[in-house]
Motif scaffolding. Sequence first.
Motif, PDB file in Angstrom:
ATOM      1  N   MET A   1       0.600  13.094 -10.060  1.00 13.24           N
ATOM      2  CA  MET A   1       0.427  12.614  -7.904  1.00 13.24           C
ATOM      3  C   MET A   1       2.177  11.972  -8.361  1.00 13.24           C
ATOM      4  SD  MET A   1      -2.026   9.504  -6.969  1.00 13.24           S
ATOM      5  CE  MET A   1      -3.156  10.705  -6.325  1.00 13.24           C
ATOM      6  N   SER A   2       2.540  12.714  -6.923  1.00 14.43           N
ATOM      7  CA  SER A   2       4.150  11.303  -7.216  1.00 14.43           C
ATOM      8  C   SER A   2       3.967  10.091  -6.956  1.00 14.43           C
ATOM      9  CB  SER A   2       5.126  12.004  -6.173  1.00 14.43           C
ATOM     10  OG  SER A   2       4.058  11.587  -4.716  1.00 14.43           O
ATOM     11  N   ASP A   3       5.040   9.095  -7.819  1.00 15.15           N
ATOM     12  CA  ASP A   3       4.901   7.778  -7.188  1.00 15.15           C
ATOM     13  C   ASP A   3       4.176   8.046  -5.277  1.00 15.15           C
ATOM     14  OD1 ASP A   3       5.524   7.366  -9.559  1.00 15.15           O
ATOM     15  OD2 ASP A   3       7.849   6.991  -9.025  1.00 15.15           O
ATOM     16  N   HIS A   4       4.924   8.091  -4.074  1.00 12.06           N
ATOM     17  CA  HIS A   4       5.179   7.994  -3.093  1.00 12.06           C
ATOM     18  C   HIS A   4       3.782   8.599  -2.746  1.00 12.06           C
ATOM     19  CE1 HIS A   4       5.955   7.874   0.927  1.00 12.06           C
ATOM     20  NE2 HIS A   4       5.464   9.339   1.256  1.00 12.06           N
ATOM     21  N   ALA A   5       3.171   9.898  -3.318  1.00 12.19           N
ATOM     22  CA  ALA A   5       1.629   9.865  -2.692  1.00 12.19           C
ATOM     23  C   ALA A   5       0.588   8.104  -3.815  1.00 12.19           C
ATOM     24  CB  ALA A   5       1.244  11.065  -3.393  1.00 12.19           C
ATOM     25  N   PHE A   6       1.037   7.770  -4.871  1.00 10.74           N
ATOM     26  CA  PHE A   6       0.138   7.296  -6.084  1.00 10.74           C
ATOM     27  C   PHE A   6       0.432   5.618  -4.518  1.00 10.74           C
ATOM     28  CE2 PHE A   6       0.031   3.457  -8.896  1.00 10.74           C
ATOM     29  CZ  PHE A   6      -1.390   4.115  -8.348  1.00 10.74           C
ATOM     30  N   GLU A   7       1.752   5.817  -3.679  1.00 11.80           N
ATOM     31  CA  GLU A   7       1.180   4.220  -3.073  1.00 11.80           C
ATOM     32  C   GLU A   7       1.464   3.952  -1.968  1.00 11.80           C
ATOM     33  OE1 GLU A   7       3.299   1.241  -4.357  1.00 11.80           O
ATOM     34  OE2 GLU A   7       3.582   2.178  -5.843  1.00 11.80           O
ATOM     35  N   ALA A   8       1.380   5.354  -1.441  1.00 11.73           N
ATOM     36  CA  ALA A   8       0.290   6.015  -0.423  1.00 11.73           C
ATOM     37  C   ALA A   8      -1.283   4.882  -0.371  1.00 11.73           C
ATOM     38  CB  ALA A   8       0.900   7.384   0.753  1.00 11.73           C
ATOM     39  N   GLU A   9      -1.178   5.965  -1.813  1.00 11.50           N
ATOM     40  CA  GLU A   9      -2.818   6.065  -1.655  1.00 11.50           C
ATOM     41  C   GLU A   9      -3.401   4.223  -2.342  1.00 11.50           C
ATOM     42  OE1 GLU A   9      -7.003   7.342  -1.800  1.00 11.50           O
ATOM     43  OE2 GLU A   9      -4.681   8.574  -1.427  1.00 11.50           O
ATOM     44  N   LYS A  10      -2.862   3.888  -2.883  1.00 12.99           N
ATOM     45  CA  LYS A  10      -2.951   2.381  -2.801  1.00 12.99           C
ATOM     46  C   LYS A  10      -3.249   1.505  -2.096  1.00 12.99           C
ATOM     47  CE  LYS A  10       0.213   1.528  -5.467  1.00 12.99           C
ATOM     48  NZ  LYS A  10       0.945   0.596  -6.898  1.00 12.99           N
ATOM     49  N   GLU A  11      -2.724   1.982  -1.012  1.00 14.29           N
ATOM     50  CA  GLU A  11      -2.099   0.943   0.444  1.00 14.29           C
ATOM     51  C   GLU A  11      -2.735   1.800   1.441  1.00 14.29           C
ATOM     52  OE1 GLU A  11      -1.563  -1.428   3.642  1.00 14.29           O
ATOM     53  OE2 GLU A  11       0.135  -1.370   1.477  1.00 14.29           O
ATOM     54  N   ARG A  12      -4.010   2.378   1.547  1.00 14.35           N
ATOM     55  CA  ARG A  12      -4.808   3.090   1.871  1.00 14.35           C
ATOM     56  C   ARG A  12      -6.268   2.657   1.446  1.00 14.35           C
ATOM     57  NH1 ARG A  12      -8.976   6.398   1.571  1.00 14.35           N
ATOM     58  NH2 ARG A  12      -8.704   7.948  -0.513  1.00 14.35           N
ATOM     59  N   LEU A  13      -6.436   2.499   0.645  1.00 13.54           N
ATOM     60  CA  LEU A  13      -7.820   1.244  -1.098  1.00 13.54           C
ATOM     61  C   LEU A  13      -7.506  -0.349   0.114  1.00 13.54           C
ATOM     62  CD1 LEU A  13      -9.875   2.187  -1.865  1.00 13.54           C
ATOM     63  CD2 LEU A  13      -7.755   1.025  -4.487  1.00 13.54           C
ATOM     64  N   LEU A  14      -5.872  -0.601  -0.341  1.00 10.76           N
ATOM     65  CA  LEU A  14      -6.238  -1.817   0.440  1.00 10.76           C
ATOM     66  C   LEU A  14      -6.535  -2.099   1.633  1.00 10.76           C
ATOM     67  CD1 LEU A  14      -2.381  -3.314  -1.591  1.00 10.76           C
ATOM     68  CD2 LEU A  14      -5.054  -3.797  -2.184  1.00 10.76           C
ATOM     69  N   GLN A  15      -6.326  -1.064   2.159  1.00 12.78           N
ATOM     70  CA  GLN A  15      -6.355  -1.380   3.846  1.00 12.78           C
ATOM     71  C   GLN A  15      -8.031  -0.804   4.145  1.00 12.78           C
ATOM     72  OE1 GLN A  15      -4.755  -1.719   6.763  1.00 12.78           O
ATOM     73  NE2 GLN A  15      -6.661  -2.217   7.354  1.00 12.78           N
ATOM     74  N   ASP A  16      -8.674  -0.104   3.624  1.00 15.82           N
ATOM     75  CA  ASP A  16      -9.946   0.077   3.427  1.00 15.82           C
ATOM     76  C   ASP A  16     -11.076  -1.557   3.076  1.00 15.82           C
ATOM     77  OD1 ASP A  16      -9.891   2.270   4.070  1.00 15.82           O
ATOM     78  OD2 ASP A  16     -10.174   3.574   1.817  1.00 15.82           O
ATOM     79  N   VAL A  17     -10.288  -2.437   1.527  1.00 15.54           N
ATOM     80  CA  VAL A  17     -11.297  -3.095   1.183  1.00 15.54           C
ATOM     81  C   VAL A  17     -10.421  -3.859   2.549  1.00 15.54           C
ATOM     82  CG1 VAL A  17     -10.565  -5.131  -0.892  1.00 15.54           C
ATOM     83  CG2 VAL A  17     -10.542  -3.038  -0.983  1.00 15.54           C
ATOM     84  N   ARG A  18      -9.422  -4.225   2.970  1.00 15.60           N
ATOM     85  CA  ARG A  18      -9.525  -5.569   4.253  1.00 15.60           C
ATOM     86  C   ARG A  18     -10.659  -5.118   4.721  1.00 15.60           C
ATOM     87  NH1 ARG A  18      -4.200  -3.372   4.720  1.00 15.60           N
ATOM     88  NH2 ARG A  18      -2.248  -4.497   2.398  1.00 15.60           N
ATOM     89  N   GLN A  19     -10.869  -3.755   5.518  1.00 12.17           N
ATOM     90  CA  GLN A  19     -11.833  -3.472   6.927  1.00 12.17           C
ATOM     91  C   GLN A  19     -12.084  -3.786   6.196  1.00 12.17           C
ATOM     92  OE1 GLN A  19     -11.584   0.362   7.961  1.00 12.17           O
ATOM     93  NE2 GLN A  19     -12.659   0.140   9.476  1.00 12.17           N
ATOM     94  N   VAL A  20     -13.654  -4.001   5.476  1.00 12.97           N
ATOM     95  CA  VAL A  20     -14.595  -3.638   4.540  1.00 12.97           C
ATOM     96  C   VAL A  20     -15.313  -5.675   4.845  1.00 12.97           C
ATOM     97  CG1 VAL A  20     -16.212  -4.044   2.982  1.00 12.97           C
ATOM     98  CG2 VAL A  20     -14.904  -1.968   3.168  1.00 12.97           C
ATOM     99  N   LEU A  21     -13.613  -6.247   3.889  1.00 14.65           N
ATOM    100  CA  LEU A  21     -13.944  -7.617   4.194  1.00 14.65           C
ATOM    101  C   LEU A  21     -13.969  -8.041   5.230  1.00 14.65           C
ATOM    102  CD1 LEU A  21     -11.241  -8.969   1.619  1.00 14.65           C
ATOM    103  CD2 LEU A  21     -14.659  -8.934   1.463  1.00 14.65           C
ATOM    104  N   SER A  22     -13.557  -7.594   7.056  1.00 17.05           N
ATOM    105  CA  SER A  22     -13.181  -7.933   7.717  1.00 17.05           C
ATOM    106  C   SER A  22     -14.519  -7.868   8.369  1.00 17.05           C
ATOM    107  CB  SER A  22     -12.130  -6.823   8.665  1.00 17.05           C
ATOM    108  OG  SER A  22     -12.380  -7.539  10.050  1.00 17.05           O
TER     109      SER A  22
END
Length: 104
Positions: A1-22
Amino acid sequence: MSDHAFEAEKERLLQDVRQVLSSTEDLLSTAGDEGSDKARALRLKVAENLKLAKDRLQDAEQLVVGKAKVAAKATDQYVHDNPWKSIGIAAGVGLLLGVLISRR
């Protein structure tokens, strides 16, 4: 997995967590103060855990941003220190990708 794909996946995961918290915050606010003592105690415990999760998420975001900045600075410094090597690596990667794509 490239660094860019890894960063995009981390950002997607953080966004999902934010949505669950909200969503959890919204659920707690609509539940109100009605119900039994057990229900109130449960809502208080959930609210405390929610606050803890939000704090941890903020810490994780700051850590990820800090690491990304350090990696970007290191990459920038390497490219400035070794321009010809960087060009050669980029050309090699481009050639390899071209060969792989043309085979399909």
